[in-house]
Design an enzyme around this catalytic site. Structure first.
Site, PDB file in Angstrom:
ATOM      1  N   CYS A  64      17.412 -17.639  62.431  1.00 25.23           N
ATOM      2  CA  CYS A  64      17.113 -16.452  63.247  1.00 25.23           C
ATOM      3  C   CYS A  64      16.396 -15.345  62.465  1.00 25.23           C
ATOM      4  O   CYS A  64      15.408 -14.767  62.927  1.00 25.23           O
ATOM      5  CB  CYS A  64      18.406 -15.919  63.852  1.00 25.23           C
ATOM      6  SG  CYS A  64      19.818 -15.991  62.750  1.00 25.23           S
ATOM      7  N   LYS A  96      17.478 -20.278  53.140  1.00 27.76           N
ATOM      8  CA  LYS A  96      16.805 -20.675  54.385  1.00 27.76           C
ATOM      9  C   LYS A  96      15.565 -19.814  54.613  1.00 27.76           C
ATOM     10  O   LYS A  96      14.496 -20.313  54.977  1.00 27.76           O
ATOM     11  CB  LYS A  96      17.759 -20.494  55.582  1.00 27.76           C
ATOM     12  CG  LYS A  96      18.821 -21.571  55.698  1.00 27.76           C
ATOM     13  CD  LYS A  96      19.734 -21.269  56.873  1.00 27.76           C
ATOM     14  CE  LYS A  96      20.994 -22.090  56.771  1.00 27.76           C
ATOM     15  NZ  LYS A  96      22.060 -21.656  57.667  1.00 27.76           N
ATOM     16  N   GLY A 122      25.302 -13.171  64.942  1.00 26.80           N
ATOM     17  CA  GLY A 122      24.622 -14.198  64.155  1.00 26.80           C
ATOM     18  C   GLY A 122      25.609 -15.243  63.675  1.00 26.80           C
ATOM     19  O   GLY A 122      25.231 -16.371  63.349  1.00 26.80           O
ATOM     20  N   ARG A 180      25.447  -8.735  56.162  1.00 25.78           N
ATOM     21  CA  ARG A 180      26.032  -8.654  57.515  1.00 25.78           C
ATOM     22  C   ARG A 180      26.423  -7.215  57.775  1.00 25.78           C
ATOM     23  O   ARG A 180      27.034  -6.569  56.899  1.00 25.78           O
ATOM     24  CB  ARG A 180      27.273  -9.560  57.578  1.00 25.78           C
ATOM     25  CG  ARG A 180      27.887  -9.655  58.949  1.00 25.78           C
ATOM     26  CD  ARG A 180      27.118 -10.570  59.877  1.00 25.78           C
ATOM     27  NE  ARG A 180      27.176 -11.957  59.452  1.00 25.78           N
ATOM     28  CZ  ARG A 180      26.402 -12.923  59.948  1.00 25.78           C
ATOM     29  NH1 ARG A 180      25.487 -12.646  60.853  1.00 25.78           N
ATOM     30  NH2 ARG A 180      26.504 -14.164  59.515  1.00 25.78           N
ATOM     31  N   THR A 183      28.810 -22.972  75.641  1.00 20.63           N
ATOM     32  CA  THR A 183      29.797 -21.875  75.624  1.00 20.63           C
ATOM     33  C   THR A 183      29.593 -20.946  74.427  1.00 20.63           C
ATOM     34  O   THR A 183      30.262 -19.927  74.321  1.00 20.63           O
ATOM     35  CB  THR A 183      31.228 -22.450  75.551  1.00 20.63           C
ATOM     36  OG1 THR A 183      31.252 -23.388  74.474  1.00 20.63           O
ATOM     37  CG2 THR A 183      31.626 -23.126  76.849  1.00 20.63           C
ATOM     38  N   VAL A 200      24.534 -18.742  71.402  1.00 19.85           N
ATOM     39  CA  VAL A 200      23.151 -19.154  71.638  1.00 19.85           C
ATOM     40  C   VAL A 200      23.034 -19.950  72.944  1.00 19.85           C
ATOM     41  O   VAL A 200      22.139 -19.715  73.766  1.00 19.85           O
ATOM     42  CB  VAL A 200      22.625 -19.996  70.454  1.00 19.85           C
ATOM     43  CG1 VAL A 200      21.253 -20.574  70.766  1.00 19.85           C
ATOM     44  CG2 VAL A 200      22.563 -19.155  69.184  1.00 19.85           C
ATOM     45  N   ARG A 246      32.799 -28.489  73.739  1.00 23.56           N
ATOM     46  CA  ARG A 246      33.905 -29.346  73.284  1.00 23.56           C
ATOM     47  C   ARG A 246      34.918 -29.617  74.392  1.00 23.56           C
ATOM     48  O   ARG A 246      35.562 -30.624  74.431  1.00 23.56           O
ATOM     49  CB  ARG A 246      34.621 -28.672  72.119  1.00 23.56           C
ATOM     50  CG  ARG A 246      34.235 -29.281  70.797  1.00 23.56           C
ATOM     51  CD  ARG A 246      35.055 -28.736  69.723  1.00 23.56           C
ATOM     52  NE  ARG A 246      34.887 -27.299  69.589  1.00 23.56           N
ATOM     53  CZ  ARG A 246      34.992 -26.634  68.455  1.00 23.56           C
ATOM     54  NH1 ARG A 246      35.253 -27.297  67.357  1.00 23.56           N
ATOM     55  NH2 ARG A 246      34.853 -25.336  68.399  1.00 23.56           N
ATOM     56  N   GLN A 263      22.120  -8.143  59.255  1.00 19.59           N
ATOM     57  CA  GLN A 263      22.316  -9.129  60.312  1.00 19.59           C
ATOM     58  C   GLN A 263      23.556  -8.850  61.167  1.00 19.59           C
ATOM     59  O   GLN A 263      24.623  -8.520  60.670  1.00 19.59           O
ATOM     60  CB  GLN A 263      22.374 -10.534  59.693  1.00 19.59           C
ATOM     61  CG  GLN A 263      21.094 -10.850  58.933  1.00 19.59           C
ATOM     62  CD  GLN A 263      20.969 -12.283  58.455  1.00 19.59           C
ATOM     63  OE1 GLN A 263      20.282 -12.519  57.456  1.00 19.59           O
ATOM     64  NE2 GLN A 263      21.594 -13.234  59.128  1.00 19.59           N
ATOM     65  N   HIS A 282      19.047  -8.741  64.577  1.00 15.95           N
ATOM     66  CA  HIS A 282      18.899  -8.715  63.125  1.00 15.95           C
ATOM     67  C   HIS A 282      17.725  -7.780  62.788  1.00 15.95           C
ATOM     68  O   HIS A 282      16.709  -7.757  63.492  1.00 15.95           O
ATOM     69  CB  HIS A 282      18.570 -10.106  62.583  1.00 15.95           C
ATOM     70  CG  HIS A 282      19.711 -11.076  62.649  1.00 15.95           C
ATOM     71  ND1 HIS A 282      21.005 -10.731  62.985  1.00 15.95           N
ATOM     72  CD2 HIS A 282      19.748 -12.423  62.398  1.00 15.95           C
ATOM     73  CE1 HIS A 282      21.774 -11.794  62.948  1.00 15.95           C
ATOM     74  NE2 HIS A 282      21.038 -12.839  62.591  1.00 15.95           N
TER      75      HIS A 282
HETATM   76  N1  LIG Z   1      24.128 -17.033  66.539  1.00 16.76           N
HETATM   77  C1  LIG Z   1      22.853 -16.914  66.173  1.00 16.76           C
HETATM   78  O1  LIG Z   1      22.314 -15.797  66.102  1.00 16.76           O
HETATM   79  C2  LIG Z   1      22.040 -18.144  65.847  1.00 16.76           C
HETATM   80  C3  LIG Z   1      20.659 -17.993  65.684  1.00 16.76           C
HETATM   81  C4  LIG Z   1      19.887 -19.115  65.356  1.00 16.76           C
HETATM   82  C5  LIG Z   1      20.480 -20.340  65.234  1.00 16.76           C
HETATM   83  N2  LIG Z   1      21.829 -20.465  65.390  1.00 16.76           N
HETATM   84  C6  LIG Z   1      22.399 -21.808  65.293  1.00 16.76           C
HETATM   85  O2  LIG Z   1      22.674 -22.253  66.635  1.00 16.76           O
HETATM   86  C7  LIG Z   1      23.836 -23.103  66.641  1.00 16.76           C
HETATM   87  C8  LIG Z   1      24.862 -22.509  67.614  1.00 16.76           C
HETATM   88  O3  LIG Z   1      25.232 -21.229  67.112  1.00 16.76           O
HETATM   89  P1  LIG Z   1      26.147 -20.217  67.928  1.00 16.76           P
HETATM   90  O4  LIG Z   1      25.985 -18.932  67.220  1.00 16.76           O
HETATM   91  O5  LIG Z   1      25.886 -20.286  69.377  1.00 16.76           O
HETATM   92  O6  LIG Z   1      27.618 -20.805  67.607  1.00 16.76           O
HETATM   93  P2  LIG Z   1      28.967 -20.656  68.454  1.00 16.76           P
HETATM   94  O7  LIG Z   1      28.951 -19.405  69.245  1.00 16.76           O
HETATM   95  O8  LIG Z   1      30.070 -20.884  67.501  1.00 16.76           O
HETATM   96  O9  LIG Z   1      28.902 -21.891  69.470  1.00 16.76           O
HETATM   97  C9  LIG Z   1      28.976 -23.241  69.053  1.00 16.76           C
HETATM   98  C10 LIG Z   1      28.908 -24.126  70.280  1.00 16.76           C
HETATM   99  O10 LIG Z   1      28.968 -25.484  69.850  1.00 16.76           O
HETATM  100  C11 LIG Z   1      29.998 -26.147  70.580  1.00 16.76           C
HETATM  101  N3  LIG Z   1      30.578 -27.220  69.791  1.00 16.76           N
HETATM  102  C12 LIG Z   1      31.214 -27.138  68.598  1.00 16.76           C
HETATM  103  N4  LIG Z   1      31.635 -28.366  68.208  1.00 16.76           N
HETATM  104  C13 LIG Z   1      31.242 -29.211  69.193  1.00 16.76           C
HETATM  105  C14 LIG Z   1      31.404 -30.619  69.410  1.00 16.76           C
HETATM  106  N5  LIG Z   1      32.053 -31.382  68.522  1.00 16.76           N
HETATM  107  N6  LIG Z   1      30.890 -31.170  70.544  1.00 16.76           N
HETATM  108  C15 LIG Z   1      30.252 -30.399  71.455  1.00 16.76           C
HETATM  109  N7  LIG Z   1      30.078 -29.068  71.320  1.00 16.76           N
HETATM  110  C16 LIG Z   1      30.581 -28.490  70.208  1.00 16.76           C
HETATM  111  C17 LIG Z   1      31.014 -25.052  70.885  1.00 16.76           C
HETATM  112  O11 LIG Z   1      31.840 -25.489  71.959  1.00 16.76           O
HETATM  113  P3  LIG Z   1      33.319 -24.865  72.216  1.00 16.76           P
HETATM  114  O12 LIG Z   1      33.113 -23.480  72.758  1.00 16.76           O
HETATM  115  O13 LIG Z   1      33.893 -25.777  73.239  1.00 16.76           O
HETATM  116  O14 LIG Z   1      33.994 -24.887  70.875  1.00 16.76           O
HETATM  117  C18 LIG Z   1      30.077 -23.916  71.252  1.00 16.76           C
HETATM  118  O15 LIG Z   1      29.608 -24.094  72.588  1.00 16.76           O
HETATM  119  C19 LIG Z   1      24.331 -23.154  65.189  1.00 16.76           C
HETATM  120  O16 LIG Z   1      23.813 -24.292  64.559  1.00 16.76           O
HETATM  121  C20 LIG Z   1      23.731 -21.883  64.570  1.00 16.76           C
HETATM  122  O17 LIG Z   1      23.546 -22.000  63.177  1.00 16.76           O
HETATM  123  C21 LIG Z   1      22.616 -19.388  65.707  1.00 16.76           C
END
Ligand SMILES: NC(=O)c1ccc[n+]([C@@H]2O[C@H](COP(=O)([O-])OP(=O)(O)OC[C@H]3O[C@@H](n4cnc5c(N)ncnc54)[C@H](OP(=O)(O)O)[C@@H]3O)[C@@H](O)[C@H]2O)c1
Length: 356
Positions: A150, A237, A181, A259, A31, A34, A57, A177, A266
């Site tokens: 990223c 990083k 992100g 940001r 959800t 990413v 979750r 960024q 980015h």
């Molecule tokens: N955004 C970027 O540009 C980017 C780029 C590279 C890497 N990343 C990395 O990729 C990862 C995801 O980033 P994102 O940007 O997609 O974050 P996000 O939009 O906040 O999404 C986080 C996801 O993790 C789920 N989650 C959180 N706690 C959980 C749990 N206890 N059990 C199962 N699922 C859980 C959330 O579910 P719910 O919706 O149910 O809360 C949601 O689906 C992070 O580690 C981030 O650092 C992000």
């Protein structure tokens, strides 16, 4: 995402063949910003719905760009890896603390894991991979592979070309960024603030912002926590991960991360010094034909608005620096949800020799 940022899937299926389509795959964090992008990629590559399990979750469903609705089931507990029994491959698009628990548990359970968080990136026994640069690392033993930060992935692609030809001596990366992100909450916050500033009706409740200040009409000159030396987590990083991906532990890297109020993509301004003289014409030719890169001659580009939803890292403003023939500057833009995250992870999966 706003409707003018449609994902352009011209590259599908990115080497995803029938053997890959027989893999049973879990996307954890489906959800999120990413995870959702990864599901889009898998569906666009023709992965069958009955071999794709989406977890987060809570119970939910995500609507894809083709209006297909994909169910998401809750991961009851992060302690019970047996919930993943029968999976060949799991993408962890989860916060670092969740990946830290799930990654080793799943690999021990025999599941190949591609983790998108920062949990394992700097571990010596875990490959940190941008396939166009160091895809050979995927031949190493082990069931866990880390996807880079990223901004690092976006900067690394053109930097690898310069390093191979002229040998990098020192690199300065300044980033701009996007809100996404910071995941789905970052995007929701920017959307809300834009509507509020425009005085649009039907605002709804204010999302919890992941930013330290209002983002709209602003630039926030540090991403993640700042340590006692004044370096932000994101800057560290970039420095550590660039050295690991390029295989250049000696490389001098400096960075400043900011940001900006952009939805996705980015951008990085890169200034560098090389060990050997740079032939600009030859470098442009190399950049133009390097896999994963798109070179532009637009004197005012590339720009995030035009690059959103595309696969390559766009490079432009390639020019000599003012410190002699060994200095160089360029600007690069990449969709960080694609090449900086989901697409890179997907390309890693396409190159893994998973038992099928
Ligand atoms: N955004 C970027 O540009 C980017 C780029 C590279 C890497 N990343 C990395 O990729 C990862 C995801 O980033 P994102 O940007 O997609 O974050 P996000 O939009 O906040 O999404 C986080 C996801 O993790 C789920 N989650 C959180 N706690 C959980 C749990 N206890 N059990 C199962 N699922 C859980 C959330 O579910 P719910 O919706 O149910 O809360 C949601 O689906 C992070 O580690 C981030 O650092 C992000």
């Amino acid at each position: 995402m706003a409707s003018d940022f449609r994902t352009r899937t011209a590259g599908a299926p990115w080497g995803w063949d029938d053997a890959h389509r027989r893999l049973s795959i879990a996307v954890v964090g489906a959800t999120g910003a990413v995870g959702r992008e990864l599901v889009e990629l898998l569906v666009a590559a023709g992965h069958p719905a009955n071999r794709l399990d989406c977890l987060a979750r809570r119970y939910d469903k995500i609507e894809l760009e083709n209006r297909q609705k994909v169910p998401v089931r809750p991961l009851e507990t992060t302690q019970d890896a047996s919930a993943f029994s029968g999976f060949d491959l799991a993408f962890l698009c989860t916060p670092t603390e969740i990946s830290r628990v799930l990654g080793p548990a799943l690999s021990e359970f025999g599941v190949r894991v591609i983790d998108l968080s920062s949990a394992f990136r700097m571990r010596d026994d875990v490959p940190l991979v941008v396939p166009e640069i160091n895809g050979a690392e995927l031949a190493r033993e082990g069931r866990l592979v880390a996807n880079p930060n990223c901004t690092t992935a976006i900067a690394a692609l053109p930097l690898a070309v310069v390093d191979r030809e002229y040998g990098l001596d020192e690199v300065l990366v300044v980033s701009y960024q996007a809100a996404s992100g910071a995941g789905a909450p970052g995007l929701a916050t920017l959307t809300y603030e834009l509507r509020r500033e425009a005085g649009l009706p039907g605002l709804g409740s204010e999302p919890k912002s992941p930013f330290v200040a209002t983002l709209v009409n602003n630039v926030i000159p540090a991403i993640a926590e700042v340590d006692e030396r004044g370096t932000s987590g994101e800057e560290q990083k970039i420095q550590d991960e660039l050295r690991k991906i390029l295989g250049r532990p000696d490389l001098v890297v400096e960075s400043t991360t900011a940001r900006v109020p952009v939805e996705r993509c980015h951008s990085v301004a890169v200034h560098l010094k090389t060990k050997r003289d740079v032939d600009l014409r030859r470098l442009r030719e190399l950049l133009a034909r390097a896999p994963g890169l798109a070179l532009t001659d637009d004197p005012h580009g590339p720009r995030p608005r035009d690059c959103a939803g595309t696969d390559p890292v766009h490079v432009g403003r390639v020019r000599a620096g003012s410190r002699g023939s060994r200095s160089l500057c360029f600007f690069a833009v990449g969709d960080q949800l694609r090449k900086g995250a989901a697409l890179n992870a997907f390309q890693i999966a396409a190159r893994l020799s998973v038992e099928r």
